[in-house]
Design an enzyme around this catalytic site. Structure first.
Site, short mmCIF file in Angstrom:
data_model
loop_
_atom_site.label_atom_id
_atom_site.label_comp_id
_atom_site.label_asym_id
_atom_site.label_seq_id
_atom_site.Cartn_x
_atom_site.Cartn_y
_atom_site.Cartn_z
N HIS A 41 83.11 -21.59 49.95
CA HIS A 41 82.80 -21.69 51.50
C HIS A 41 84.25 -21.28 52.22
O HIS A 41 84.18 -20.84 53.39
CB HIS A 41 82.42 -23.07 51.56
CG HIS A 41 82.17 -23.39 53.13
ND1 HIS A 41 83.04 -24.28 53.86
CD2 HIS A 41 81.27 -22.88 54.26
CE1 HIS A 41 82.65 -24.27 55.29
NE2 HIS A 41 81.63 -23.61 55.45
N HIS A 69 66.30 -37.52 66.50
CA HIS A 69 66.06 -36.24 65.80
C HIS A 69 64.71 -35.78 66.29
O HIS A 69 64.35 -34.51 66.62
CB HIS A 69 66.73 -36.08 64.55
CG HIS A 69 66.77 -34.65 64.01
ND1 HIS A 69 67.02 -33.67 64.80
CD2 HIS A 69 65.86 -34.35 62.86
CE1 HIS A 69 66.89 -32.52 64.03
NE2 HIS A 69 66.16 -33.03 62.90
N GLU A 104 82.93 -25.39 47.22
CA GLU A 104 83.49 -25.98 48.53
C GLU A 104 84.58 -24.66 48.63
O GLU A 104 84.72 -24.31 49.77
CB GLU A 104 84.38 -26.92 48.43
CG GLU A 104 85.59 -27.60 49.29
CD GLU A 104 84.87 -27.50 50.91
OE1 GLU A 104 85.55 -27.47 51.65
OE2 GLU A 104 83.55 -27.49 50.95
#
Length: 328
Positions: A76, A247, A73
């Site tokens: 990122h 989707h 994280e």
């Protein structure tokens, strides 16, 4: 102006890499590796020493410290921070070179506003515990950032004149293609952020049915929290199946639409390479999408699905940048 061009191109590549990295963080369930923002457990790094870990546990007693997820994280966030600084530089350079800029000055200004909005969504992603609409909006914001950077870069590096499309229908179909790809990316992001990727594990049917039981009301309620209905009850399989099914319908629509468009654009010599690449990307995306279902979302294929989506945004942005409508 050369500095502006080089920085914009580098920033475009970094934005692409950030989207892929963000997909990896999300798919490896590391989005909440750090319970706070912009730091991690109160610091700008991940707690490693025994003292730092004890302090973090005291400050966040309900949070389990998983350094692996936390570092994913934070990596990122570091890349996102660098990207934000580069976009700020682009905005400053664009302002200084307004007279020689090949795009409207509002484009880099809008990009700068978008990156601030993205930072806010990044914070809300953590504070609202991966609320699906926030995570999906964050994905769309990232793809929009990539598209704008691609547009700016291509306009400044391309030396050829724009191709005039005499067929109005094809021109508007090409313009609409960008909207369509973003709709499908949102549906893909909504599927991923709701962990509905394996709601149906067979293809083309869903649990052996062409039209399974579906709960659209709860599946597409944008105000609910992750894994819950708006009322707070656990979300049902029917709702997840609705997300997965829509989707799929979107994917089929995109493949048919883009296949027709790409084969139509191939007759233009200036667009032949991009059209052929578009067909190849569509085929790869379709195969990877089915493989993700059959193989139960292996990480490499799940991330590749996001990677190709970003490539589709790039190629469609380039195609749209290369064309113009014939004046009456």
């Amino acid at each position: 102006m050369q500095l502006f061009k080089k920085i914009t191109l580098f920033t475009t590549i970094m934005a692409f890499c950030l989207i892929v990295l963000g997909a990896y963080v999300r798919l490896s369930d590391a989005g909440l590796g750090c319970p706070d923002w912009p730091g991690c457990f109160g610091t700008l790094t991940v707690p490693e020493s025994q003292m730092a870990i004890e302090k973090a546990q005291h400050t966040f007693p309900d949070q389990i410290i998983e350094n692996g997820k936390a570092w994913k994280e934070m990596a990122h966030r570091y890349v996102a921070g660098i990207l934000g600084l580069l976009i700020l530089i682009i905005g400053v350079l664009a302002h200084k070179n307004k007279k020689s800029l090949k795009v409207n000055i509002l484009v880099p200004y809008s990009l700068l506003a978008l990156v601030f909005f993205q930072a806010m969504l990044g914070m809300l992603t953590v504070t609202l515990l991966l609320k699906p609409i926030i995570v999906s909006a964050h994905l769309i914001g990232g793809m929009t950032t990539l598209a704008i950077l691609t547009y700016i870069s291509y306009e400044h590096f391309n030396k050829n004149s724009k191709l005039t499309l005499k067929n109005d229908i094809i021109f508007y179909m090409t313009r609409f293609s960008l909207i369509l790809i973003f709709i499908q990316i949102f549906l893909g992001g909504w599927t991923s952020t709701n962990y509905a990727g394996l709601a149906c594990t067979d293809f083309p049917t869903c649990h052996g049915e062409w039209i399974p039981n579906m709960d659209f009301k709860n599946g597409f309620n944008i105000f609910r929290n992750l894994g819950q209905t708006f009322e707070g009850a656990p979300i049902s399989l029917d709702a997840l199946q609705a997300i997965q099914w829509i989707h799929r319908i979107g994917a089929v629509t995109v493949i048919i639409y883009f296949s027709y468009l790409s084969f139509t654009l191939m007759k233009y010599k200036q667009l032949r390479f991009e059209s052929m690449l578009l067909v190849a990307l569509l085929a790869a995306q379709f195969i990877i999408g089915i493989a993700n279902l059959m193989l139960h979302l292996p990480m490499v294929l799940a991330v590749s699905h996001n990677l190709i989506a970003a490539l589709l945004v790039i190629i469609m942005t380039v195609i749209n940048t290369k064309i113009k409508k014939q004046h009456a």
